[in-house]
Write an enzyme that holds these catalytic residues in place. Structure first.
Site, PDB file in Angstrom:
ATOM      1  N   ASP A  73     -26.617 -19.392  25.296  1.00 16.73           N
ATOM      2  CA  ASP A  73     -26.357 -18.042  25.812  1.00 16.73           C
ATOM      3  C   ASP A  73     -26.792 -16.949  24.833  1.00 16.73           C
ATOM      4  O   ASP A  73     -26.736 -17.152  23.616  1.00 16.73           O
ATOM      5  CB  ASP A  73     -24.853 -17.919  26.106  1.00 16.73           C
ATOM      6  CG  ASP A  73     -24.544 -16.699  26.962  1.00 16.73           C
ATOM      7  OD1 ASP A  73     -25.452 -16.220  27.672  1.00 16.73           O
ATOM      8  OD2 ASP A  73     -23.394 -16.232  26.921  1.00 16.73           O
ATOM      9  N   GLY A  74     -27.177 -15.816  25.398  1.00 18.32           N
ATOM     10  CA  GLY A  74     -27.491 -14.644  24.571  1.00 18.32           C
ATOM     11  C   GLY A  74     -28.959 -14.236  24.591  1.00 18.32           C
ATOM     12  O   GLY A  74     -29.366 -13.338  23.850  1.00 18.32           O
ATOM     13  N   GLY A  77     -30.654 -12.633  26.923  1.00 16.91           N
ATOM     14  CA  GLY A  77     -30.835 -11.263  27.433  1.00 16.91           C
ATOM     15  C   GLY A  77     -30.515 -10.235  26.364  1.00 16.91           C
ATOM     16  O   GLY A  77     -31.279  -9.273  26.150  1.00 16.91           O
ATOM     17  N   ARG A  78     -29.403 -10.427  25.677  1.00 19.11           N
ATOM     18  CA  ARG A  78     -28.999  -9.468  24.639  1.00 19.11           C
ATOM     19  C   ARG A  78     -29.971  -9.479  23.460  1.00 19.11           C
ATOM     20  O   ARG A  78     -30.240  -8.449  22.856  1.00 19.11           O
ATOM     21  CB  ARG A  78     -27.568  -9.768  24.165  1.00 19.11           C
ATOM     22  CG  ARG A  78     -26.516  -9.178  25.107  1.00 19.11           C
ATOM     23  CD  ARG A  78     -25.166  -9.801  24.875  1.00 19.11           C
ATOM     24  NE  ARG A  78     -25.102 -11.138  25.471  1.00 19.11           N
ATOM     25  CZ  ARG A  78     -24.112 -11.993  25.268  1.00 19.11           C
ATOM     26  NH1 ARG A  78     -23.116 -11.676  24.464  1.00 19.11           N
ATOM     27  NH2 ARG A  78     -24.110 -13.153  25.885  1.00 19.11           N
ATOM     28  N   HIS A 119     -35.686 -15.190  27.151  1.00 16.10           N
ATOM     29  CA  HIS A 119     -35.714 -16.569  27.675  1.00 16.10           C
ATOM     30  C   HIS A 119     -36.853 -17.374  27.038  1.00 16.10           C
ATOM     31  O   HIS A 119     -36.716 -18.560  26.771  1.00 16.10           O
ATOM     32  CB  HIS A 119     -35.847 -16.569  29.198  1.00 16.10           C
ATOM     33  CG  HIS A 119     -34.678 -15.929  29.882  1.00 16.10           C
ATOM     34  ND1 HIS A 119     -33.381 -16.233  29.560  1.00 16.10           N
ATOM     35  CD2 HIS A 119     -34.597 -14.997  30.864  1.00 16.10           C
ATOM     36  CE1 HIS A 119     -32.558 -15.512  30.309  1.00 16.10           C
ATOM     37  NE2 HIS A 119     -33.264 -14.753  31.115  1.00 16.10           N
ATOM     38  N   SER A 158     -27.099 -22.153  35.380  1.00  9.75           N
ATOM     39  CA  SER A 158     -25.854 -22.520  36.075  1.00  9.75           C
ATOM     40  C   SER A 158     -25.973 -22.290  37.578  1.00  9.75           C
ATOM     41  O   SER A 158     -26.886 -21.585  38.049  1.00  9.75           O
ATOM     42  CB  SER A 158     -24.689 -21.694  35.520  1.00  9.75           C
ATOM     43  OG  SER A 158     -24.734 -20.383  36.037  1.00  9.75           O
ATOM     44  N   ASN A 180     -26.104 -18.648  38.146  1.00  9.13           N
ATOM     45  CA  ASN A 180     -27.207 -17.828  37.634  1.00  9.13           C
ATOM     46  C   ASN A 180     -28.184 -17.354  38.720  1.00  9.13           C
ATOM     47  O   ASN A 180     -28.992 -16.456  38.484  1.00  9.13           O
ATOM     48  CB  ASN A 180     -27.963 -18.556  36.505  1.00  9.13           C
ATOM     49  CG  ASN A 180     -27.199 -18.615  35.203  1.00  9.13           C
ATOM     50  OD1 ASN A 180     -27.303 -19.584  34.435  1.00  9.13           O
ATOM     51  ND2 ASN A 180     -26.418 -17.594  34.879  1.00  9.13           N
ATOM     52  N   ARG A 191     -28.668 -13.516  39.618  1.00  8.21           N
ATOM     53  CA  ARG A 191     -29.489 -12.574  38.860  1.00  8.21           C
ATOM     54  C   ARG A 191     -30.658 -12.062  39.701  1.00  8.21           C
ATOM     55  O   ARG A 191     -30.907 -12.584  40.786  1.00  8.21           O
ATOM     56  CB  ARG A 191     -29.989 -13.265  37.596  1.00  8.21           C
ATOM     57  CG  ARG A 191     -28.815 -13.679  36.728  1.00  8.21           C
ATOM     58  CD  ARG A 191     -29.258 -14.259  35.426  1.00  8.21           C
ATOM     59  NE  ARG A 191     -28.085 -14.582  34.631  1.00  8.21           N
ATOM     60  CZ  ARG A 191     -28.088 -14.762  33.326  1.00  8.21           C
ATOM     61  NH1 ARG A 191     -29.219 -14.660  32.677  1.00  8.21           N
ATOM     62  NH2 ARG A 191     -26.976 -15.040  32.694  1.00  8.21           N
ATOM     63  N   ARG A 200     -15.915 -18.308  26.346  1.00 13.63           N
ATOM     64  CA  ARG A 200     -15.475 -18.875  27.629  1.00 13.63           C
ATOM     65  C   ARG A 200     -16.381 -20.035  27.974  1.00 13.63           C
ATOM     66  O   ARG A 200     -17.451 -20.232  27.400  1.00 13.63           O
ATOM     67  CB  ARG A 200     -15.476 -17.813  28.734  1.00 13.63           C
ATOM     68  CG  ARG A 200     -16.810 -17.142  28.930  1.00 13.63           C
ATOM     69  CD  ARG A 200     -16.822 -16.210  30.144  1.00 13.63           C
ATOM     70  NE  ARG A 200     -18.020 -15.383  30.125  1.00 13.63           N
ATOM     71  CZ  ARG A 200     -18.100 -14.174  29.590  1.00 13.63           C
ATOM     72  NH1 ARG A 200     -17.039 -13.606  29.059  1.00 13.63           N
ATOM     73  NH2 ARG A 200     -19.244 -13.502  29.592  1.00 13.63           N
TER      74      ARG A 200
HETATM   75  C1  IPE Z   1     -23.703 -19.621  30.950  1.00 15.24           C
HETATM   76  O1  IPE Z   1     -24.097 -18.365  30.548  1.00 15.24           O
HETATM   77  C2  IPE Z   1     -24.846 -20.354  31.598  1.00 15.24           C
HETATM   78  C3  IPE Z   1     -25.962 -20.694  30.718  1.00 15.24           C
HETATM   79  C4  IPE Z   1     -26.104 -20.406  29.448  1.00 15.24           C
HETATM   80  C5  IPE Z   1     -27.002 -21.437  31.355  1.00 15.24           C
HETATM   81  P1  IPE Z   1     -23.892 -17.069  31.465  1.00 15.24           P
HETATM   82  O2  IPE Z   1     -24.506 -15.942  30.718  1.00 15.24           O
HETATM   83  O3  IPE Z   1     -24.399 -17.334  32.827  1.00 15.24           O
HETATM   84  O4  IPE Z   1     -22.315 -16.947  31.518  1.00 15.24           O
HETATM   85  P2  IPE Z   1     -21.387 -15.678  31.756  1.00 15.24           P
HETATM   86  O5  IPE Z   1     -21.897 -14.973  32.975  1.00 15.24           O
HETATM   87  O6  IPE Z   1     -21.504 -14.819  30.542  1.00 15.24           O
HETATM   88  O7  IPE Z   1     -20.020 -16.239  31.906  1.00 15.24           O
HETATM   89  C1  IPE Z   2     -28.644 -17.506  28.711  1.00 17.55           C
HETATM   90  O1  IPE Z   2     -28.845 -16.223  28.266  1.00 17.55           O
HETATM   91  C2  IPE Z   2     -29.727 -17.992  29.635  1.00 17.55           C
HETATM   92  C3  IPE Z   2     -29.305 -18.176  31.024  1.00 17.55           C
HETATM   93  C4  IPE Z   2     -28.092 -18.021  31.472  1.00 17.55           C
HETATM   94  C5  IPE Z   2     -30.325 -18.563  31.980  1.00 17.55           C
HETATM   95  P1  IPE Z   2     -28.435 -14.968  29.136  1.00 17.55           P
HETATM   96  O2  IPE Z   2     -29.577 -14.605  30.019  1.00 17.55           O
HETATM   97  O3  IPE Z   2     -27.130 -15.189  29.818  1.00 17.55           O
HETATM   98  O4  IPE Z   2     -28.274 -13.849  28.007  1.00 17.55           O
HETATM   99  P2  IPE Z   2     -27.178 -12.722  27.943  1.00 17.55           P
HETATM  100  O5  IPE Z   2     -25.840 -13.388  28.022  1.00 17.55           O
HETATM  101  O6  IPE Z   2     -27.419 -11.795  29.092  1.00 17.55           O
HETATM  102  O7  IPE Z   2     -27.411 -12.075  26.622  1.00 17.55           O
HETATM  103 MG    MG Z   3     -25.205 -14.892  29.260  1.00 20.07          MG
END
Ligand code: IPE
Ligand code: IPE
Ligand code: MG
Length: 245
Positions: free
Chosen positions: A24-25, A27-28, A41, A69, A72, A75, A198
């Site tokens: 995770d992370g 996007g940020r 990504h 997930s 997901n 999005r 979480r």
């Molecule tokens: C969990 O991350 C799913 C994956 C990393 C694949 P999310 O970014 O989807 O989870 P939430 O929305 O913060 O709970």
């Molecule tokens: C995890 O990173 C990748 C996927 C869930 C596909 P995110 O895309 O959730 O990144 P944040 O949480 O927005 O930073």
């Molecule tokens: Mg995320």
């Protein structure tokens, strides 16, 4: 030298059998740099490549990663499309380099909703990599813990309805055997980067006694040193499984 090879005062560091990671992370990571989320990504995929190779080099048996997930899909179409294209490209490269990397791949999740190309690549990757006995990577794609449990429950209910099983035959072991993770030991350590604390529908059944490790590092920045730190933290935990130690 991996950190767990260091000797502590009394005992050597223990390598968990099974580590699971919520990647995770992304996007940020991109936002912080003024880039589109999809750039995160791309770098996140490279972080996975590095960690999978590192896991193999240290002798880890199982590595489960959460890549996409069942939630997901909410999005934007653009982001979902880019993730799917990246996955297709990634699996193509994996198939190309398979003999060099020698990593065994399994896929956890409902692949039926993926594009026929991606599904075929995933199936071919799993089939062709069966022969390797290094680290086993369980790649969670369109995976949801509740979805997994519901499928298992439905399949057992169907057996009962067909007269092939009786409700009282449903044990912990039988149920575990109906999950995507059949045959894989439960995770010892679940890592979530990015600062979120979480579980987001990951390995709900299998995580009953997992140790959690949270770090603020964003997934694209997560490297071998971060995995070492998580393993070091794991070694300081006292796992009791409901007993007394
Ligand atoms: C969990 O991350 C799913 C994956 C990393 C694949 P999310 O970014 O989807 O989870 P939430 O929305 O913060 O709970
Ligand atoms: C995890 O990173 C990748 C996927 C869930 C596909 P995110 O895309 O959730 O990144 P944040 O949480 O927005 O930073
Ligand atoms: Mg995320």
């Amino acid at each position: 030298m991996p950190i767990f090879n260091k000797k502590t005062d009394s005992k050597p560091m223990e390598l968990p059998t099974h580590i699971a990671i919520i990647m995770d992370g992304n996007g940020r990571w991109a936002k912080k740099r003024g880039l589109p989320r999809t750039a995160g990504h791309k770098v996140g995929a490279e972080a996975f490549r590095t960690i999978a190779n590192y896991a193999k080099s240290i002798g880890l048996k199982y590595l489960t990663v959460y890549a996409f997930s069942t939630e997901n899909w909410k999005r934007s179409q653009e982001e979902v499309n880019t993730i799917m294209e990246l996955l297709e490209k990634y699996l193509r490269e994996l198939l190309r380099d398979m003999d060099k990397n020698r990593v065994r791949f399994c896929f956890f999740g409902d692949l039926s909703r993926l594009s026929p190309t991606l599904r075929a690549e995933a199936e071919e990757t799993a089939e062709r990599s069966k022969q390797y006995d290094g680290v086993q990577v369980n790649f969670c794609l369109n995976y949801g813990g509740r979805d997994e449990i519901l499928r298992a429950a439905r399949s057992f209910a169907a057996k009962c309805a067909a007269g092939e099983a009786r409700p009282e035959e449903l044990t912990d072991e039988v149920f575990s055997g109906l999950l995507y993770s059949a045959g894989v030991p439960d995770p010892d350590l679940i890592i979530r980067p990015s600062g979120e604390e979480r579980i987001s529908n990951f390995l709900l059944w299998q995580s009953a006694y997992a140790e959690y490790y949270f770090t603020d590092t964003l997934w694209p920045d997560f490297g071998p040193r971060d995995l070492d730190l998580a393993i070091e933290a794991y070694n300081k935990r006292s796992r009791r499984f409901g007993g007394v130690k």
